[in-house]
Design a protein around this motif. Structure first.
Motif, PDB file in Angstrom:
ATOM      1  N   ARG A 237       0.804  -1.228   0.000  1.00  0.00           N
ATOM      2  CA  ARG A 237       0.000   0.000   0.000  1.00  0.00           C
ATOM      3  C   ARG A 237       0.835   1.275   0.000  1.00  0.00           C
ATOM      4  NH1 ARG A 237      -1.822  -3.384   3.402  1.00  0.00           N
ATOM      5  NH2 ARG A 237      -0.595  -2.387   4.995  1.00  0.00           N
ATOM      6  N   HIS A 238       2.153   1.161  -0.078  1.00  0.00           N
ATOM      7  CA  HIS A 238       3.008   2.347  -0.037  1.00  0.00           C
ATOM      8  C   HIS A 238       3.900   2.461  -1.263  1.00  0.00           C
ATOM      9  CE1 HIS A 238       1.967   2.046   4.266  1.00  0.00           C
ATOM     10  NE2 HIS A 238       2.094   3.358   4.254  1.00  0.00           N
ATOM     11  N   LEU A 239       3.947   3.663  -1.808  1.00  0.00           N
ATOM     12  CA  LEU A 239       4.877   3.988  -2.883  1.00  0.00           C
ATOM     13  C   LEU A 239       5.750   5.139  -2.404  1.00  0.00           C
ATOM     14  CD1 LEU A 239       2.289   4.057  -5.791  1.00  0.00           C
ATOM     15  CD2 LEU A 239       4.228   2.477  -5.665  1.00  0.00           C
ATOM     16  N   GLY A 386      -7.432  -0.487   4.088  1.00  0.00           N
ATOM     17  CA  GLY A 386      -7.140   0.233   5.325  1.00  0.00           C
ATOM     18  C   GLY A 386      -7.355   1.713   5.042  1.00  0.00           C
ATOM     19  N   GLU A 387      -6.427   2.565   5.489  1.00  0.00           N
ATOM     20  CA  GLU A 387      -6.632   4.012   5.325  1.00  0.00           C
ATOM     21  C   GLU A 387      -6.569   4.426   3.858  1.00  0.00           C
ATOM     22  OE1 GLU A 387      -4.033   6.607   7.630  1.00  0.00           O
ATOM     23  OE2 GLU A 387      -4.354   8.182   6.141  1.00  0.00           O
ATOM     24  N   ILE A 388      -7.656   5.041   3.408  1.00  0.00           N
ATOM     25  CA  ILE A 388      -7.665   5.551   2.025  1.00  0.00           C
ATOM     26  C   ILE A 388      -7.637   7.074   2.039  1.00  0.00           C
ATOM     27  CG2 ILE A 388     -10.194   5.507   1.760  1.00  0.00           C
ATOM     28  CD1 ILE A 388      -9.702   4.363  -1.099  1.00  0.00           C
ATOM     29  N   ILE A 389      -8.207   7.653   3.097  1.00  0.00           N
ATOM     30  CA  ILE A 389      -8.207   9.109   3.273  1.00  0.00           C
ATOM     31  C   ILE A 389      -7.766   9.428   4.697  1.00  0.00           C
ATOM     32  CG2 ILE A 389      -9.790  11.061   3.722  1.00  0.00           C
ATOM     33  CD1 ILE A 389     -11.286  10.405   1.230  1.00  0.00           C
TER      34      ILE A 389
HETATM   35  P1  ATP Z   1      -0.391   5.253   6.161  1.00  0.00           P
HETATM   36  O1  ATP Z   1      -0.699   5.277   7.634  1.00  0.00           O
HETATM   37  O2  ATP Z   1      -1.226   4.299   5.386  1.00  0.00           O
HETATM   38  O3  ATP Z   1       1.074   5.131   5.886  1.00  0.00           O
HETATM   39  P2  ATP Z   1      -0.444   8.105   6.320  1.00  0.00           P
HETATM   40  O4  ATP Z   1      -1.289   8.297   7.511  1.00  0.00           O
HETATM   41  O5  ATP Z   1       1.019   8.257   6.429  1.00  0.00           O
HETATM   42  O6  ATP Z   1      -0.791   6.691   5.598  1.00  0.00           O
HETATM   43  P3  ATP Z   1      -1.390  10.602   5.211  1.00  0.00           P
HETATM   44  O7  ATP Z   1      -0.202  11.415   5.563  1.00  0.00           O
HETATM   45  O8  ATP Z   1      -2.619  10.760   6.028  1.00  0.00           O
HETATM   46  O9  ATP Z   1      -0.971   9.066   5.131  1.00  0.00           O
HETATM   47  O10 ATP Z   1      -1.687  10.814   3.641  1.00  0.00           O
HETATM   48  C1  ATP Z   1      -2.995  10.898   3.103  1.00  0.00           C
HETATM   49  C2  ATP Z   1      -3.311   9.719   2.194  1.00  0.00           C
HETATM   50  O11 ATP Z   1      -2.276   9.490   1.255  1.00  0.00           O
HETATM   51  C3  ATP Z   1      -3.426   8.397   2.932  1.00  0.00           C
HETATM   52  O12 ATP Z   1      -4.709   8.248   3.489  1.00  0.00           O
HETATM   53  C4  ATP Z   1      -3.177   7.403   1.825  1.00  0.00           C
HETATM   54  O13 ATP Z   1      -4.342   7.206   1.031  1.00  0.00           O
HETATM   55  C5  ATP Z   1      -2.159   8.102   0.956  1.00  0.00           C
HETATM   56  N1  ATP Z   1      -0.775   7.674   1.217  1.00  0.00           N
HETATM   57  C6  ATP Z   1      -0.001   7.991   2.265  1.00  0.00           C
HETATM   58  N2  ATP Z   1       1.227   7.469   2.156  1.00  0.00           N
HETATM   59  C7  ATP Z   1       1.241   6.813   0.984  1.00  0.00           C
HETATM   60  C8  ATP Z   1       2.244   6.083   0.271  1.00  0.00           C
HETATM   61  N3  ATP Z   1       3.490   5.948   0.750  1.00  0.00           N
HETATM   62  N4  ATP Z   1       1.907   5.538  -0.929  1.00  0.00           N
HETATM   63  C9  ATP Z   1       0.664   5.696  -1.431  1.00  0.00           C
HETATM   64  N5  ATP Z   1      -0.316   6.366  -0.815  1.00  0.00           N
HETATM   65  C10 ATP Z   1      -0.041   6.929   0.380  1.00  0.00           C
END
Ligand code: ATP
Ligand code: MN
Length: 464
Positions: A237-239, A386-389
């Motif tokens: 889920r991470h790029l 999981g977290e999408i937003i």
């Molecule tokens: P996660 O807990 O899943 O690592 P995050 O809380 O660090 O995410 P936010 O900073 O809230 O992420 O970023 C807003 C949105 O960007 C996230 O809800 C997710 O959809 C997306 N996102 C965050 N990090 C990444 C990533 N490394 N690759 C792809 N999408 C991401």
């Protein structure tokens, strides 16, 4: 003459006319008298069947019609007798625009996702990736359409930044200094005054802070652009480079924010159902048998809205009843994907918007609740993702925000311009960030985020 694309030829269905089609050979099947060539030009998931009469085509040319080769074919469009297609072309003239020899990597079906990532320069030609990237394109359009129709302003925030105040993860440094010969100050530190921008800079992890400046001027804005995070997390889920959509709205409280987020996701998913059905049906058949059902479910059900504290109680109950999580559950814990998915997939069986997280695990700019412990955060949690937003109502009170910044030792030199929004005509406002690839993951049913962006950047991988 500009050739028609295969999707147009099939849609027009003008049989008994001469057509010219150009595309790449997907498969070739030979019988005694005729060969069937499946030609695809990327315009749709389906191929156009070309029927080649072996007697009419010279043998040398026939040999060059191989998987991956690029052809221009003219012939009569006729109703097809075979199943699987409504029309086919009886080839009269075949021109090889580009040969492909036996080393063409996409010869047979059933390659692994890992292998296909190694040939990312060619994988858009694989049927699944064609479908995914057409859907991705439609989703980008849906994003703009949704906000444009609501009168939001598409606002461009910088990709190069000199502040790391979001603290959303590790940043990629941007520099033109000679790494083999770094200029030093008298104290022996790197002399960034000699760097391109005269100070240390990085690629942005979020456009939010600038988005807030815009919201307090234009009212409602959104950003949609690349975002960079150097977190060394090898998850599906991470790029390291992904695209994020960040709306930011003056005069929205957290409930307005949740309403917008829910409406936005539902709009995008409905857009896919309305505009990408053929590609979705293909993915439903090949990738995930429950895909379309899941998409329809999401568009037709309210998301659950639940405070973090109650979410933790549900997770603690699950643990008490014997459910095993890898990471511990306690009030104050940052939820891991397994916890988010438990709430969504097992407990509620619906998307969940979790609110009012402990302030310690959320960013400094979130509006502080009266309890002194939680902030008005809202994360939208989705099945399989999981977290999408992630979003929040923002702290609009100058003194409270300043106190939090000092508490967290965030350097003031980075923050003065952001604080000015709270100094000059501050207003309640909210916003969120949607990870575009996470949305594409959900909509396509693909399992790995590397397979929904054309050229994924992850630790150790920046080829192509
Ligand atoms: P996660 O807990 O899943 O690592 P995050 O809380 O660090 O995410 P936010 O900073 O809230 O992420 O970023 C807003 C949105 O960007 C996230 O809800 C997710 O959809 C997306 N996102 C965050 N990090 C990444 C990533 N490394 N690759 C792809 N999408 C991401
Ligand atoms: Mn988040």
């Amino acid at each position: 003459m500009r050739p028609k694309r295969i999707i147009e030829i099939i849609k027009d269905g003008q049989t008994n006319t001469i057509v010219t089609v150009k595309g790449w050979v997907r498969t070739r099947r030979d019988s005694k008298q005729v060969s069937f060539v499946a030609l695809n030009d990327g315009s749709a998931v389906g191929n156009l069947q070309i029927v080649v009469d072996n007697d009419k085509v010279d043998e040398a040319l026939m040999k060059r019609i191989t998987t991956g080769a690029c052809l221009s074919v003219s012939g009569l469009l006729v109703a097809s007798q075979g199943k699987g297609q409504s029309v086919e072309v009886q080839a009269q003239n075949i021109e090889i625009l580009g040969d492909a020899d036996a080393t063409y990597p996409l010869q047979k079906k059933g390659h692994t996702w890992e292998f296909l990532r190694e040939v990312a320069h060619l994988r858009p030609r694989a049927t699944t990736f064609g479908a995914v990237f057409r859907i991705r394109n439609q989703m980008a359009y849906a994003v703009h359409k949704f906000f444009h129709d609501k009168g939001f302003v598409y606002f461009h925030t910088p990709l190069i930044t000199s502040s790391d105040c979001e603290g959303a993860g590790q940043m990629f440094q941007v520099t033109t200094l000679d790494l083999n010969n770094l200029p030093r100050t008298d104290e022996g530190k790197i002399d960034y005054s000699q760097d391109f921008f005269g100070s240390p800079t990085s690629l942005t992890v979020s456009g939010q802070l600038e988005g807030e400046l815009a919201a307090t001027a234009l009212g409602a804005i959104y950003t949609f652009g690349p975002t960079f995070r150097a977190e060394n997390s090898n998850t599906p889920r991470h790029l390291a480079e992904f695209w994020m959509i960040e709306p930011e709205m003056a005069f929205y409280d957290i409930v307005d924010n949740m309403d917008l987020a829910e409406e936005f996701i539902k709009f995008c998913v409905q857009w896919a159902l309305d505009n990408c059905l053929e590609d979705l049906e293909f993915l439903n058949k090949m990738i995930d048998k429950e895909l379309i059902e899941r998409l329809k479910f999401v568009t037709s059900h309210d998301f659950v809205r639940l405070p973090y504290t109650e979410g933790i109680k549900i997770l603690e109950d699950a643990v008490a009843k014997g459910h095993k999580f890898e990471f511990p559950v306690f009030w104050g814990a940052d939820l891991a994907s397994e916890h988010e998915r438990y709430l969504v997939e097992e407990h509620f069986k619906k998307p969940v918007i979790l609110t009012d997280y402990p302030k310690e695990i959320k960013a400094f700019y979130m509006k502080q609740n009266e309890d002194g412990k939680t902030v008005r955060a809202m994360d939208v949690l989705f099945p399989r993702i999981g977290e999408i937003i992630g979003g929040s109502e923002r702290e609009s009170d100058y003194n409270k925000l300043l106190a939090r910044i000092e508490e967290l030792n965030i350097p003031m030199k980075d923050m003065w311009w952001y604080l000015d929004t709270r100094k000059y005509g501050t207003c309640p406002h909210s916003g969120f960030g949607l990870g575009f690839e996470r949305l594409i993951l959900f909509v396509t049913g693909m399992a790995n985020i590397r397979d929904v962006i054309p050229f994924p950047r992850t630790p150790g991988h920046a080829e192509f």
